[in-house]
Design a protein around this motif. Structure first.
Motif, mmCIF file in Angstrom:
data_model
loop_
_atom_site.group_PDB
_atom_site.id
_atom_site.type_symbol
_atom_site.label_atom_id
_atom_site.label_comp_id
_atom_site.label_asym_id
_atom_site.label_seq_id
_atom_site.Cartn_x
_atom_site.Cartn_y
_atom_site.Cartn_z
ATOM 1 N N THR A 24 -36.509 14.752 -9.200
ATOM 2 C CA THR A 24 -37.913 14.979 -8.867
ATOM 3 C C THR A 24 -38.317 16.324 -9.449
ATOM 4 O O THR A 24 -37.486 17.043 -10.025
ATOM 5 C CB THR A 24 -38.118 14.943 -7.339
ATOM 6 N N ASP A 25 -39.571 16.685 -9.292
ATOM 7 C CA ASP A 25 -39.994 18.005 -9.778
ATOM 8 C C ASP A 25 -39.532 19.107 -8.829
ATOM 9 O O ASP A 25 -38.873 20.062 -9.219
ATOM 10 C CB ASP A 25 -41.522 18.061 -9.916
ATOM 11 N N LEU A 26 -39.897 18.986 -7.550
ATOM 12 C CA LEU A 26 -39.565 20.004 -6.557
ATOM 13 C C LEU A 26 -38.729 19.395 -5.443
ATOM 14 O O LEU A 26 -39.120 18.390 -4.849
ATOM 15 C CB LEU A 26 -40.850 20.603 -5.960
ATOM 16 N N LEU A 27 -37.595 20.020 -5.172
ATOM 17 C CA LEU A 27 -36.772 19.650 -4.032
ATOM 18 C C LEU A 27 -37.011 20.660 -2.922
ATOM 19 O O LEU A 27 -36.858 21.874 -3.121
ATOM 20 C CB LEU A 27 -35.287 19.661 -4.402
ATOM 21 N N VAL A 28 -37.399 20.178 -1.755
ATOM 22 C CA VAL A 28 -37.663 21.036 -0.599
ATOM 23 C C VAL A 28 -36.510 20.863 0.385
ATOM 24 O O VAL A 28 -36.274 19.757 0.880
ATOM 25 C CB VAL A 28 -39.004 20.667 0.072
ATOM 26 N N VAL A 29 -35.792 21.946 0.660
ATOM 27 C CA VAL A 29 -34.625 21.909 1.547
ATOM 28 C C VAL A 29 -35.032 22.440 2.920
ATOM 29 O O VAL A 29 -35.154 23.635 3.136
ATOM 30 C CB VAL A 29 -33.469 22.747 0.962
ATOM 31 N N GLY A 30 -35.276 21.523 3.845
ATOM 32 C CA GLY A 30 -35.756 21.881 5.180
ATOM 33 C C GLY A 30 -37.222 21.518 5.312
ATOM 34 O O GLY A 30 -38.095 22.177 4.759
ATOM 35 N N PHE A 31 -37.505 20.468 6.083
ATOM 36 C CA PHE A 31 -38.869 19.950 6.182
ATOM 37 C C PHE A 31 -39.480 20.333 7.519
ATOM 38 O O PHE A 31 -39.811 19.504 8.346
ATOM 39 C CB PHE A 31 -38.852 18.432 6.000
ATOM 40 N N GLY A 32 -39.601 21.647 7.756
ATOM 41 C CA GLY A 32 -40.343 22.155 8.902
ATOM 42 C C GLY A 32 -41.724 22.595 8.460
ATOM 43 O O GLY A 32 -42.300 22.026 7.532
ATOM 44 N N GLY A 33 -42.260 23.635 9.112
ATOM 45 C CA GLY A 33 -43.603 24.079 8.773
ATOM 46 C C GLY A 33 -43.734 24.541 7.341
ATOM 47 O O GLY A 33 -44.629 24.112 6.606
ATOM 48 N N ALA A 34 -42.841 25.437 6.897
ATOM 49 C CA ALA A 34 -42.919 25.956 5.537
ATOM 50 C C ALA A 34 -42.647 24.868 4.511
ATOM 51 O O ALA A 34 -43.346 24.760 3.492
ATOM 52 C CB ALA A 34 -41.937 27.112 5.357
ATOM 53 N N GLY A 35 -41.624 24.047 4.766
ATOM 54 C CA GLY A 35 -41.293 22.987 3.817
ATOM 55 C C GLY A 35 -42.400 21.965 3.670
ATOM 56 O O GLY A 35 -42.709 21.515 2.563
ATOM 57 N N GLY A 510 -40.926 30.633 4.669
ATOM 58 C CA GLY A 510 -40.756 30.550 6.117
ATOM 59 C C GLY A 510 -39.685 31.513 6.591
ATOM 60 O O GLY A 510 -39.449 32.560 5.981
ATOM 61 N N ARG A 511 -39.006 31.168 7.676
ATOM 62 C CA ARG A 511 -37.991 32.078 8.226
ATOM 63 C C ARG A 511 -36.700 32.055 7.414
ATOM 64 O O ARG A 511 -35.774 32.808 7.704
ATOM 65 C CB ARG A 511 -37.708 31.744 9.690
ATOM 66 N N ASN A 512 -36.640 31.251 6.375
ATOM 67 C CA ASN A 512 -35.532 31.287 5.429
ATOM 68 C C ASN A 512 -35.633 32.532 4.550
ATOM 69 O O ASN A 512 -34.673 32.940 3.913
ATOM 70 C CB ASN A 512 -35.551 30.030 4.559
ATOM 71 N N ALA A 513 -36.829 33.152 4.539
ATOM 72 C CA ALA A 513 -37.112 34.274 3.648
ATOM 73 C C ALA A 513 -37.716 35.434 4.424
ATOM 74 O O ALA A 513 -38.257 35.255 5.522
ATOM 75 C CB ALA A 513 -38.072 33.832 2.541
ATOM 76 N N VAL A 514 -37.633 36.624 3.846
ATOM 77 C CA VAL A 514 -38.367 37.762 4.398
ATOM 78 C C VAL A 514 -39.845 37.541 4.136
ATOM 79 O O VAL A 514 -40.249 37.160 3.034
ATOM 80 C CB VAL A 514 -37.895 39.076 3.749
#
Length: 553
Positions: A24-35, A510-514
């Protein structure tokens, strides 16, 4: 491998082309609010998106109160009669955000706030202009716009004109479920493909070090193992606030199901991988390494808040930052009467304005006072507190802990000396604390901590009562979330290495990042940052993708 160590990637050799199971073009790891927000933004910009989630999606966002911190002049602020503008919002937030992000990033966050709320509405989220009559940690179903931070506290109000910015999503009960349901429904309608019960265990790097995909392990859809896993995950998440040890045993069973029945998938990302797998408060080893003072607190979120996204990034050279930043929520309102009492430490001394937002009180409690918070009330405040949590006045999750503590966690003293002995603090200190506070309540001098006059109470007359609300309280658990994550470029969401250079193909949100919420917490700020950072990353992926695509005649 220890649960704190980086998750090492799968490295491809020169010219090596694996047998990808899908791309796919973009893989999103974690489908919460940010994902979800990143996936929606990417789809709206024409990219194909596959989202992966170890559970069913939603993450901490779906378990939250569904509050979005928004201001600068939203339609709901205007309808409620409150004037606000981006500069005022910025002036207030810089006191809370500190140096977590650059001033220009925070200003951009404020300038875009009205549009972010409108974008959520286009996805199906609903908001309202009803404001509760009194400050509260979370309003009832009658109210959906409130002061969700310290805006109206005198020390902050003197810097920026107060305005309510906590926009609670319309929905019955804890409305995080309503917010995420809107995002999920919109994502499905727009063509986002979700692989649920699918855990990413390794990133995939090409021979030049660019992230080009992931190795994921998925339970066979529709299988007996998948059904058992789904039931167990729901139970573990639901009961954790009430029985953490039992929930942890369930989480261990979830891992066993995954190890026995999950099957590997190699998924290619043509344009980028976004890590949006949440924080690490459920990873006790990581919390003990980075912020051990918060181990006695109650982890808030879901079993997916295990630090895996941070560890995936660290495995390819990303830099975790602000990992010691944790927000402990010591809310003492409702009942409002509790916030009119006095909070003291183990020395019997007051250390904070009790009317502040619960995360600020929690920060002072854990970081500066050894985790101790003892609330002192007189008989009048005790009786008022009982009336204020009566049926129909507050949520059951607010009422029950108050009643339990008033019944089973109460120490009484007919004299200050007797109370001090009952709670184990120096009597002289406690007497001075109460005398100074009462003098301020009578208007004899200004309160040392800047408390509003209406929130003060004369506590000269006993008997007195003490409630131990420390971070390790069993009857009044103190929820906590982690705020640190991977260091990212604040213009694009690209993950940075230790030299400050972007790691090709890798983003985080999201909370995966600063981000904006990575200093002192305010209700709704994390979800607002999920929207902001998720959309920011997706926009950059799309811009880069379109720039790399030759124009056709």
């Amino acid at each position: 491998m220890a649960a704190t160590q980086p998750l090492q990637p799968l490295r491809l050799g020169v010219g090596e082309t694996p047998n990808w199971d899908a791309e796919t073009d973009l893989l999103v790891v974690g489908f919460g609010g940010a994902g979800a927000c990143a996936a929606l933004e990417a789809r709206e910009r024409g990219l194909a998106v596959v989202a992966l989630d170890r559970f069913a999606g939603g993450g901490a966002t779906a378990r939250s109160g569904g509050v979005v911190y928004a201001g600068g002049g939203t339609p709901y602020q205007a309808q409620a009669g409150y004037a606000d503008d981006p500069e005022t919002m910025f002036t207030y937030l810089r006191e809370e955000v500190g140096d977590a992000v650059k001033p220009e990033t925070l200003r951009d966050f404020c300038l875009r706030s009205v549009e972010q709320l409108a974008w959520l509405e286009r996805q199906g989220a609903r908001f309202e202009a009803s404001v509760p009559p009194h400050k509260t940690s979370y309003p009832s179903d009658r109210y959906y716009l409130y002061y969700s931070g310290n805006e109206s506290v005198p020390a902050y109000a003197s810097l920026a004109k107060p305005a309510p910015r906590g926009h609670r999503t319309k929905g019955r009960g804890m409305s995080g479920a309503a917010l995420f349901a809107a995002l999920r429904s919109s994502a499905k309608a727009k063509g986002v493909l979700l692989y649920s019960q699918c855990e990413v265990r390794r990133l995939v790097l090409d021979s030049e070090g660019a992230v080009v995909g992931v190795e994921a392990w998925r339970l066979p859809p529709g299988s007996a193992a998948a059904r058992r896993h789904a039931r167990l995950a729901r139970w573990a998440t639901a009961i954790h606030p009430y029985a953490p040890p039992l929930a942890e045993r369930m989480s261990a069973n979830l891992r066993r199901i995954e190890e026995e029945h999950a099957r590997p998938l190699l998924l290619r990302a043509r344009k980028g991988v976004l890590l949006s797998a949440g924080g690490f408060v459920f990873n006790r080893e990581m919390l003990g390494e980075h912020a051990p003072r918060y181990l006695p607190a109650l982890p808030l979120g879901t079993p997916g808040c295990d630090g895996s996204g941070i560890r995936l990034g660290a495995g390819v050279g990303a830099v975790p930052a602000r990992m010691d930043k944790v927000s402990a929520w010591r809310f003492i309102n409702p009942p409002l009467a509790w916030a009119r009492g006095v909070v003291v430490n183990a020395a019997g001394e007051r250390y904070c304005n009790e009317e502040v937002y619960g995360a600020k009180l929690g920060h002072a409690m854990v970081e500066e006072n050894g985790g101790r918070a003892i609330l002192i009330l007189d008989r009048t405040l005790l009786r008022e507190s009982l009336r204020q949590v009566g049926p129909g006045k507050v949520w059951s999750f607010q009422r029950l802990p108050v009643l339990l503590n008033l019944l089973f966690n109460r120490r009484r003293g007919d004299s200050v000396e007797a109370l001090a002995e009952a709670i184990g603090v120096p009597a002289g200190n406690l007497r001075r604390t109460l005398e100074e506070y009462s003098r301020a309540a009578r208007g004899e001098h200004t309160d040392a901590f800047g408390k509003s006059p209406a929130m003060l109470a004369d506590l000269d007359d006993g008997p007195w009562y003490a409630l131990d609300l420390s971070v390790d309280s069993q009857l009044y658990p103190c929820p906590a979330i982690t705020l640190g994550g991977l260091r990212v470029c604040e213009r694009s969401g690209r993950v940075l290495d230790d030299s400050g250079e972007p790691i090709p193909g890798l983003y985080s949100a999201g909370r995966n990042a600063v981000g904006v919420a990575s200093n002192l917490y305010v209700s709704g700020l994390s979800i607002a940052d999920c929207v902001y950072s998720g959309r920011r990353a997706a926009a950059h992926v799309a811009t880069q993708a379109h720039a790399a695509t030759p124009e056709t005649a």
